[in-house]
Write an enzyme that holds these catalytic residues in place. Structure first.
Site, short mmCIF file in Angstrom:
data_model
loop_
_atom_site.label_atom_id
_atom_site.label_comp_id
_atom_site.label_asym_id
_atom_site.label_seq_id
_atom_site.Cartn_x
_atom_site.Cartn_y
_atom_site.Cartn_z
CE LYS A 90 1.34 2.75 -15.03
NZ LYS A 90 2.26 1.84 -14.29
CD GLU A 141 -12.44 -1.66 -7.75
OE1 GLU A 141 -13.47 -1.93 -8.38
OE2 GLU A 141 -11.51 -2.47 -7.57
CB CYS A 183 -7.38 -2.96 -1.17
SG CYS A 183 -8.57 -3.96 -2.06
CD GLU A 232 -3.73 0.93 2.07
OE1 GLU A 232 -3.25 1.81 1.34
OE2 GLU A 232 -4.55 0.10 1.67
P1 NAD Z 1 -0.11 2.88 -6.47
O1 NAD Z 1 -1.18 3.88 -6.30
O2 NAD Z 1 1.27 3.21 -6.06
O3 NAD Z 1 0.04 2.46 -8.01
C1 NAD Z 1 -1.04 1.95 -8.75
C2 NAD Z 1 -0.83 2.27 -10.21
O4 NAD Z 1 -0.89 3.68 -10.40
C3 NAD Z 1 0.51 1.82 -10.77
O5 NAD Z 1 0.29 1.31 -12.07
C4 NAD Z 1 1.31 3.12 -10.80
O6 NAD Z 1 2.32 3.13 -11.78
C5 NAD Z 1 0.21 4.11 -11.16
N1 NAD Z 1 0.50 5.50 -10.79
C6 NAD Z 1 1.21 5.95 -9.72
N2 NAD Z 1 1.22 7.30 -9.72
C7 NAD Z 1 0.50 7.71 -10.79
C8 NAD Z 1 0.16 8.98 -11.33
N3 NAD Z 1 0.55 10.11 -10.75
N4 NAD Z 1 -0.59 9.03 -12.47
C9 NAD Z 1 -1.01 7.89 -13.06
N5 NAD Z 1 -0.69 6.66 -12.61
C10 NAD Z 1 0.04 6.56 -11.48
O7 NAD Z 1 -0.67 1.57 -5.77
P2 NAD Z 1 0.12 0.23 -5.49
O8 NAD Z 1 1.17 0.57 -4.47
O9 NAD Z 1 0.49 -0.39 -6.79
O10 NAD Z 1 -1.00 -0.70 -4.81
C11 NAD Z 1 -1.26 -0.72 -3.45
C12 NAD Z 1 -2.40 0.23 -3.12
O11 NAD Z 1 -3.54 -0.07 -3.89
C13 NAD Z 1 -2.85 0.13 -1.69
O12 NAD Z 1 -3.15 1.43 -1.21
C14 NAD Z 1 -4.13 -0.68 -1.78
O13 NAD Z 1 -5.04 -0.50 -0.72
C15 NAD Z 1 -4.69 -0.19 -3.06
N6 NAD Z 1 -5.62 -1.18 -3.65
C16 NAD Z 1 -6.96 -0.93 -3.60
C17 NAD Z 1 -7.86 -1.86 -4.12
C18 NAD Z 1 -9.36 -1.67 -4.06
O14 NAD Z 1 -10.07 -2.46 -4.68
N7 NAD Z 1 -9.86 -0.68 -3.36
C19 NAD Z 1 -7.37 -3.02 -4.71
C20 NAD Z 1 -5.99 -3.23 -4.74
C21 NAD Z 1 -5.12 -2.29 -4.21
O1 6OD Z 2 -12.00 -9.41 -5.94
C1 6OD Z 2 -12.11 -8.34 -6.54
O2 6OD Z 2 -12.89 -8.19 -7.49
C2 6OD Z 2 -11.31 -7.18 -6.15
N1 6OD Z 2 -11.51 -6.05 -6.83
C3 6OD Z 2 -10.40 -7.31 -5.15
C4 6OD Z 2 -9.58 -6.26 -4.68
C5 6OD Z 2 -8.58 -6.56 -3.85
C6 6OD Z 2 -7.69 -5.56 -3.36
O3 6OD Z 2 -6.52 -5.74 -3.15
#
Ligand code: NAD
Ligand code: 6OD
Length: 485
Positions: free
Chosen positions: A177, A253, A287, A389
């Site tokens: 998803k 993550e 992130c 964040e």
């Molecule tokens: P988000 O958590 O809003 O959404 C991510 C996904 O989760 C989407 O597909 C969303 O539809 C789904 N989702 C939301 N609520 C849900 C629920 N209750 N149950 C199941 N699924 C649900 O994140 P975003 O806004 O799309 O992305 C930005 C965030 O992601 C930032 O906090 C960023 O730091 C983090 N991020 C972390 C990493 C990492 O590797 N640590 C990588 C990329 C992004």
């Molecule tokens: O490079 C990757 O494998 C990875 N997981 C990056 C994550 C980026 C976050 O926004």
């Protein structure tokens, strides 16, 4: 042209009654209409994935699965331009970035895990027994079963494939998803899977939102064995609750409030260039981006002036323009969040060194989700803008006096994903890197990735590690076989 973005279940592209708009953040125009999967479609997808585990896919050898993954990688190369177009339409990110990073990493993810699973061995332990004959233990890897992949909007294709490729390599079937904000490149991937003859049900794609929609239905589904999720820490908590009833395996993550530390012995030009990249790449929506920059007091003014000059010069523009360095945020909703932090920073007493507002273009981009790259100083470490964040093109820059103080400031966070350390002192680099409470520390660089290395965070930034063998360890279950000789 707006187009229909459909679900993919058991090898079929399916429409649904409920639809939502996919919006281009460059100018607010319509990219496409997305068919939202309802609970019955989630059930169908999970059932199809379960059936596929017991079909042809379940009997393939690792080498045969590896061949399938390589065909998918070839398909990504063949549809490169379509994927770039879809990714740009959904995110507004610069074409040069999508071409150099997002889409090639998708293909690389498939090739990397195809190779790894073809060469990974297993453990073997000989042991003594009282009768002197001994026994032999060896472990075999088995897939977890049906894996739910829930991915975010910031690097949509890179992060979806980062989870999907190792899950498939380990022999699982998947229900994915993607974020509701960025369904386009995932929809092209479904076509690639279909054309690569991935058996029906092995990869299923559902579109929809989180709460009370496809995301939550998937996370709470009794037929799903594991959830691998990338996104906000708060969403991670919600998914954990949904997954608790049937005790699914989880790999998370999550968010970051990453520190960069610039020591007085750093190569200043390199540190400024690197910090521009680590703060503003992908409009600050990575992130791993640095949102807290700590600079030794003796070089603070010089560093800040350099960073300010470079930030003010960043070229904002249409994604297709090869000169563009920074695009819009992903959506109007996310822009409201980032602007609320720009406002909060002022209320909290910040000095706004550059940016802090909305750029005016005088054309259709004024309907988009643009914000100015922003640098703040002068806030106490307790300020919300320094602790929470923001996930936009913004950082707070603060001075420090001693190495110990820099480490303490970097570690004073609820998050612990990544850090960047800028120094030419080798001993200091090793010493400081080990003291940082984060899953990843880069020294004199940022976001330099070797896919064999452990990737993940501590504290609110995640659970578990992926990358290389760590991914195979999460996506498979070892069974130990003990043979008495
Ligand atoms: P988000 O958590 O809003 O959404 C991510 C996904 O989760 C989407 O597909 C969303 O539809 C789904 N989702 C939301 N609520 C849900 C629920 N209750 N149950 C199941 N699924 C649900 O994140 P975003 O806004 O799309 O992305 C930005 C965030 O992601 C930032 O906090 C960023 O730091 C983090 N991020 C972390 C990493 C990492 O590797 N640590 C990588 C990329 C992004
Ligand atoms: O490079 C990757 O494998 C990875 N997981 C990056 C994550 C980026 C976050 O926004």
């Amino acid at each position: 042209m707006p187009h229909d973005i459909r679900n993919y279940i058991a090898g079929q592209f399916l429409t649904s009654e409920s639809r939502f708009d996919d919006i281009n953040p460059v100018d607010g125009s319509l990219v496409g209409t997305v068919h939202e999967a309802d609970e019955a479609m989630v059930d169908r997808a999970v059932a199809a994935a379960r059936d596929a585990l017991h079909g042809e896919w379940g009997s393939l050898t690792a080498a045969e699965r590896s061949a399938v993954l390589n065909r998918v990688a070839d398909g990504i190369d063949a549809r490169f331009d379509d994927l770039v177009t879809a990714e740009i339409a959904d995110t507004g990110k610069p074409l040069v970035q999508a071409r150099a990073l997002d889409i090639p990493r998708g293909a690389a993810n498939f090739r990397f895990f195809a190779n790894l699973v073809g060469s990974a061995g297993s453990e073997c332990f000989e042991m003594g027994t009282a009768d002197g004959h001994g026994a032999l233990n060896y472990s075999v890897r088995k897939p977890l079963g049906v894996v739910g992949v829930i991915s975010p909007w910031n690097l949509p294709f890179l992060l979806l494939t980062w989870k999907l490729a190792p899950a498939l390599a380990a022999g699982n079937t998947v229900v994915a998803k993607p974020s509701e904000e960025t369904p386009g490149s995932a929809a092209v991937l479904a076509e690639i899977m279909h054309d690569a003859d991935v058996p029906p049900g092995v990869f299923n794609l559902l579109h929809g939102f989180g709460p009370d929609s496809a995301g939550e239905f998937l996370a709470s589904h009794a037929g799903v064995d594991a959830i691998t999720f990338t996104g906000e820490s708060g969403t991670g908590s919600a998914i954990m609750r949904s997954a608790a009833d049937n005790v699914k395996s989880l790999s998370f993550e999550l968010g970051g409030k990453n520190a960069a530390i610039v020591f007085e012995d750093a190569d200043l030009e390199q540190a400024i260039d690197g910090t521009v990249r680590s703060v503003f790449s992908n409009c600050g929506q990575v992130c791993l981006c640095s949102e807290r920059v700590y600079v030794h007091e003796s070089i603070f003014d010089e560093f800040l002036t350099g960073l300010q000059t470079r930030a003010a010069d960043l070229r904002m523009g249409y994604p297709e323009d090869e000169q563009t360095e920074i695009g819009p945020l992903v959506s109007e909703g996310h822009r409201e969040k980032v602007l609320s932090y720009y406002e909060l920073a002022r209320e909290e007493g910040a000095d706004v060194v550059t940016g802090g507002g909305i750029p005016q273009f005088g054309d259709e981009r004024d309907n988009g989700a643009w914000v100015e790259p922003t640098i703040l100083t002068g806030l106490p470490e307790s300020a919300r803008c320094v602790r929470e964040e923001i996930f936009g093109p913004v950082c707070h820059v603060a001075p420090f006096a001693t190495e110990a103080q820099a480490v303490a400031m970097a570690n004073d966070s609820d998050y612990g994903l990544a850090a960047a350390v800028w120094t030419t002192n080798l001993s200091r680099a090793h010493r400081v890197a080990r003291q940082i409470e984060a899953g990843i520390v880069w020294v004199n660089t940022w976001y330099l990735r070797d896919l064999r290395t452990p990737f993940g965070g501590v504290k609110l930034s995640g659970i578990g590690r992926e990358g290389g063998i760590h991914s195979l360890n999460f996506y498979s279950e070892p069974t130990n076989i003990c043979i008495k000789l």
